[in-house]
Design a protein around this motif. Structure first.
Motif, PDB file in Angstrom:
ATOM      1  N   GLN A   1       0.865  -1.176   0.076  1.00  0.00           N
ATOM      2  CA  GLN A   1      -0.174   0.086  -0.088  1.00  0.00           C
ATOM      3  C   GLN A   1       0.726   1.292   0.036  1.00  0.00           C
ATOM      4  O   GLN A   1       2.202   1.189   0.224  1.00  0.00           O
ATOM      5  CB  GLN A   1      -1.075   0.082   1.435  1.00  0.00           C
ATOM      6  CG  GLN A   1      -0.284   0.235   2.653  1.00  0.00           C
ATOM      7  CD  GLN A   1      -0.891   0.371   3.772  1.00  0.00           C
ATOM      8  OE1 GLN A   1      -1.248  -0.808   4.430  1.00  0.00           O
ATOM      9  NE2 GLN A   1      -1.642   1.653   3.882  1.00  0.00           N
TER      10      GLN A   1
ATOM     11  N   SER B   1      -0.887   0.554  -3.778  1.00  0.00           N
ATOM     12  CA  SER B   1      -2.558  -0.226  -3.734  1.00  0.00           C
ATOM     13  C   SER B   1      -3.051   0.237  -2.559  1.00  0.00           C
ATOM     14  O   SER B   1      -2.571  -0.013  -1.272  1.00  0.00           O
ATOM     15  CB  SER B   1      -2.054  -1.786  -3.838  1.00  0.00           C
ATOM     16  OG  SER B   1      -1.515  -2.073  -2.398  1.00  0.00           O
TER      17      SER B   1
ATOM     18  N   ARG C   1      -7.531   1.084  -1.242  1.00  0.00           N
ATOM     19  CA  ARG C   1      -8.900   1.212  -1.591  1.00  0.00           C
ATOM     20  C   ARG C   1      -9.236   2.888  -1.711  1.00  0.00           C
ATOM     21  O   ARG C   1      -8.374   3.632  -0.970  1.00  0.00           O
ATOM     22  CB  ARG C   1      -9.715   0.562  -0.396  1.00  0.00           C
ATOM     23  CG  ARG C   1      -9.686  -0.871  -0.615  1.00  0.00           C
ATOM     24  CD  ARG C   1     -10.377  -1.685   0.602  1.00  0.00           C
ATOM     25  NE  ARG C   1      -9.587  -1.267   1.845  1.00  0.00           N
ATOM     26  CZ  ARG C   1     -10.352  -1.761   3.011  1.00  0.00           C
ATOM     27  NH1 ARG C   1     -11.327  -2.379   3.016  1.00  0.00           N
ATOM     28  NH2 ARG C   1      -9.509  -1.438   3.925  1.00  0.00           N
TER      29      ARG C   1
ATOM     30  N   ASN D   1      -4.861  -0.060  -9.147  1.00  0.00           N
ATOM     31  CA  ASN D   1      -5.594  -1.203  -8.765  1.00  0.00           C
ATOM     32  C   ASN D   1      -5.848  -2.269  -9.935  1.00  0.00           C
ATOM     33  O   ASN D   1      -5.588  -3.217  -9.686  1.00  0.00           O
ATOM     34  CB  ASN D   1      -6.844  -0.918  -7.969  1.00  0.00           C
ATOM     35  CG  ASN D   1      -6.418  -0.107  -6.830  1.00  0.00           C
ATOM     36  OD1 ASN D   1      -5.166  -0.148  -6.076  1.00  0.00           O
ATOM     37  ND2 ASN D   1      -7.465   0.591  -6.295  1.00  0.00           N
TER      38      ASN D   1
ATOM     39  N   SER E   1      -4.136  -5.767 -10.014  1.00  0.00           N
ATOM     40  CA  SER E   1      -5.195  -7.141 -10.124  1.00  0.00           C
ATOM     41  C   SER E   1      -4.756  -7.849 -11.196  1.00  0.00           C
ATOM     42  O   SER E   1      -4.649  -9.090 -11.064  1.00  0.00           O
ATOM     43  CB  SER E   1      -6.603  -6.599 -10.166  1.00  0.00           C
ATOM     44  OG  SER E   1      -6.814  -5.978  -8.967  1.00  0.00           O
TER      45      SER E   1
END
Length: 626
Positions: A373, A526, A528, A546, A550
């Motif tokens: 992150q 990374s 949210r 993201n 993925s």
């Protein structure tokens, strides 16, 4: 014309010279002053219709100098009384003034105004006195004239003497100049004499030294002759030994050639064993690194076993939903190839991957990338700082590659290196080594050649020859990389940066070539959307990041499942790393996690993704040798 009584008398002068008349002027003036101011009014002689001037009227009673002069007493004219009165008034006033200004009791006894004879007698006596004085002065003048003539004669003689002395002085000066020239020549000759004496003394000393040297050289010559005879004997013996040595060298050359073959075989065996060790460790290896807190400690929800450096536990305390039971703690266990705590140094990190970097020189494609992150320490792990102790994986790997390549030169290997640095931002490629104008920045596309090599159009591929040159390119790329501020980090990397070092090795003696790529990737953070609070352009960046991460997981899963189709082309990141992620490569992933309690969710997601990658088993890598 009225008749006036006239009194005439004669005055006899002893001298008619002009000098006597001049000397009588003061006496006459004195006599005029001595006249009685109270004399009776005098008469004026009028001839015709003319009257004498005022000065003449005032001096009627004054004696007139000259031979046969007569004194005329003029009675007052009856016809012109007013004029007589007018002319006598000034004289009376003048006489009174003279009497007032003359001091009393000075000079001879004043004669009466009417005693003209007495006055004449006085004047004659004075004249005689003056004449005597003049005579004495004339005699004195004659004497002075004689003295003057003598003085002039003496002065002329003195001038002649002075001129003679000047000529002598001039001669003396000329003689002095000549003598001074002689003195300078004498001094010069004296200095030359001193120099010559010194040179003579030096030459004498040199002669003595040379004489001593000659004697010693004669002795040495005798010694050398003796040694020469000994050396000739020794040379004959050495020539015999030389033949034996040549035979020995020939045999040793054969031994060296055999040893080179054995060394090459040992190097090949080392590479094979090294590759075997890396395969046993797994072609995809995963390391976990925990970033330290600002105070250097570790939070309670991350637990590291002191005796186990391959596992990590996330502990989460959950509250009871009913409130009747106590809070429960839920633990999440993860295992990786290596787990580094907050105290791990940059050197300790690199020591674990140095063998993997060595594989790049052995002809294997190697890929190392950092995942995690935002703010978890990915860029610090890969790039580090400028200080030696804090340098990251990329500069340390470059250093190892160049130093190991220099050592292999003794075994006949020659290496060439080509560096590139590309950024993937919002699915767009950007050349981080581009130094031109931003308005003229070219577009880039990923192309795959017939030999399965992946290249990027219009990208800067820089030939590098030293470690410092590569570090300069890394610094330039670091300045050009896209960063932005988010809620998780004030300087978040908003793109993937990919550093590739193409390595080509040639061993002409063995006719062996190898080619490989060392790929070091710093992935974007990374997180949210709720956590990063990204909006607008930042939201678009986060969505693209993201999506590419993925798809990276999907590609690795497809490779592990040995699926017939691997979706490399879904993102620019996986398409660019196709040769490094495939079965013919060795891959290492760093998963970086943040220790803050509010990052628990992001940490759990990162560890789950890393655990999935760690469980993948892809094909065995092979060396790109010809």
């Amino acid at each position: 014309m009225s008749r006036l009584p006239v009194m005439s008398t004669k005055r006899v002068l002893t001298s008619s010279s002009s000098e006597n008349s001049q000397d009588m002027a003061p006496v006459q003036k004195k006599m005029r002053k001595d006249q009685d101011p109270q004399k009776p009014q005098t008469a004026t002689t009028i001839i015709g219709d003319k009257r004498p001037p005022a000065a003449a009227r005032a001096s009627l009673y004054r004696p007139v100098r000259g031979v046969g002069a007569a004194t005329v007493a003029v009675a007052p004219s009856r016809g012109v009384p007013k004029q007589v009165k007018a002319s006598s008034a000034p004289k009376a006033a003048s006489v009174k003034q003279q009497a007032a200004t003359k001091p009393a009791g000075t000079g001879p006894t004043r004669r009466q105004p009417w005693d003209l004879k007495g006055k004449v007698s006085d004047m004659e006596s004075k004249i005689r006195t003056y004449q005597t004085k003049i005579k004495s002065l004339s005699e004195e003048n004659e004497v002075l004239k004689g003295s003057l003539a003598q003085s002039k004669t003496k002065a002329a003689e003195l001038e002649r003497e002075v001129e003679r002395q000047r000529r002598k002085i001039s001669e003396f000066e000329q003689e002095q100049q000549r003598l001074s020239g002689v003195q300078s020549e004498l001094e010069k000759v004296s200095s030359e004499k001193n120099v010559l004496q010194k040179e003579l003394s030096n030459l004498e000393q040199k002669y003595k030294v040379n004489e001593t040297l000659r004697e010693s050289q004669e002795m040495e010559l005798q010694t050398l002759k003796m040694k020469q005879s000994v050396q000739e004997t020794t040379m004959a013996r050495l020539q015999a030994t030389l033949k034996e040595t040549e035979e020995l060298v020939t045999s040793m050359k054969e031994t060296v050639a055999d040893q080179k073959d054995e060394l090459h075989a040992g190097e090949m065996e080392r590479r094979q064993l090294h590759n075997t060790i890396q395969e046993l460790k797994g072609n995809i290896r995963v390391f976990c690194r925990v970033r330290p807190l600002e105070d250097g400690g570790l939070t309670k929800h991350i637990q590291l076993a002191p005796s186990d450096n391959k596992s990590i536990i996330l502990a989460k305390t959950e509250e009871s939903h009913t409130g009747k039971t106590a809070d429960t703690q839920k633990n999440y266990h993860f295992s990786f190839d290596r787990v580094f705590g907050p105290q791990a140094s940059q050197q300790e990190i690199f020591d674990e991957i140095s063998l993997l970097v060595q594989s790049a020189l052995d002809g294997y494609n190697v890929c190392c990338f950092a995942y995690g992150q935002t703010g978890s320490g990915k860029t610090y792990t890969m790039e580090g700082e400028e200080v030696d102790d804090t340098r990251g994986v990329i500069p340390r790997a470059v250093q190892q590659i160049f130093r190991a390549g220099a050592k292999l030169q003794s075994q006949g290997w020659e290496f060439s290196f080509t560096a590139s640095f590309v950024e993937i931002y919002n699915e767009t490629l950007r050349d981080l080594l581009y130094s031109g104008k931003a308005s003229k920045r070219p577009e880039h596309e990923i192309r795959k050649a017939a030999n399965n090599e992946v290249t990027v159009t219009n990208l800067t591929y820089e030939k590098v020859y030293s470690e410092d040159q590569v570090l300069g390119l890394i610094a330039l790329a670091k300045q050009n990389r896209s960063t932005a501020q988010t809620a998780l980090n004030d300087r978040s990397s908003r793109s993937h940066s990919v550093f590739q070092l193409q390595i080509e090795g040639v061993n002409s003696g063995r006719d062996v070539k190898c080619k490989s790529i060392l790929c070091l990737v710093d992935l974007a953070g990374s997180e949210r959307m709720v956590k990063s609070q990204s909006q607008g352009e930042r939201f678009k960046e986060m969505t693209s990041i993201n999506s590419s991460l993925s798809n990276l997981g999907i590609v690795i899963t497809s490779l592990a499942n040995k699926e017939s189709h691997v979706p490399y082309r879904n993102t620019k990141l996986t398409y660019l790393l196709q040769n490094c992620l495939g079965g013919n490569s060795k891959t290492l992933m760093f998963v970086n996690i943040s220790p803050e309690p509010d990052s628990f969710g992001e940490t759990l997601n990162s560890l789950r993704f890393a655990s999935k990658v760690n469980d993948c088993i892809i094909g065995t890598a092979s060396s790109n040798k010809k």
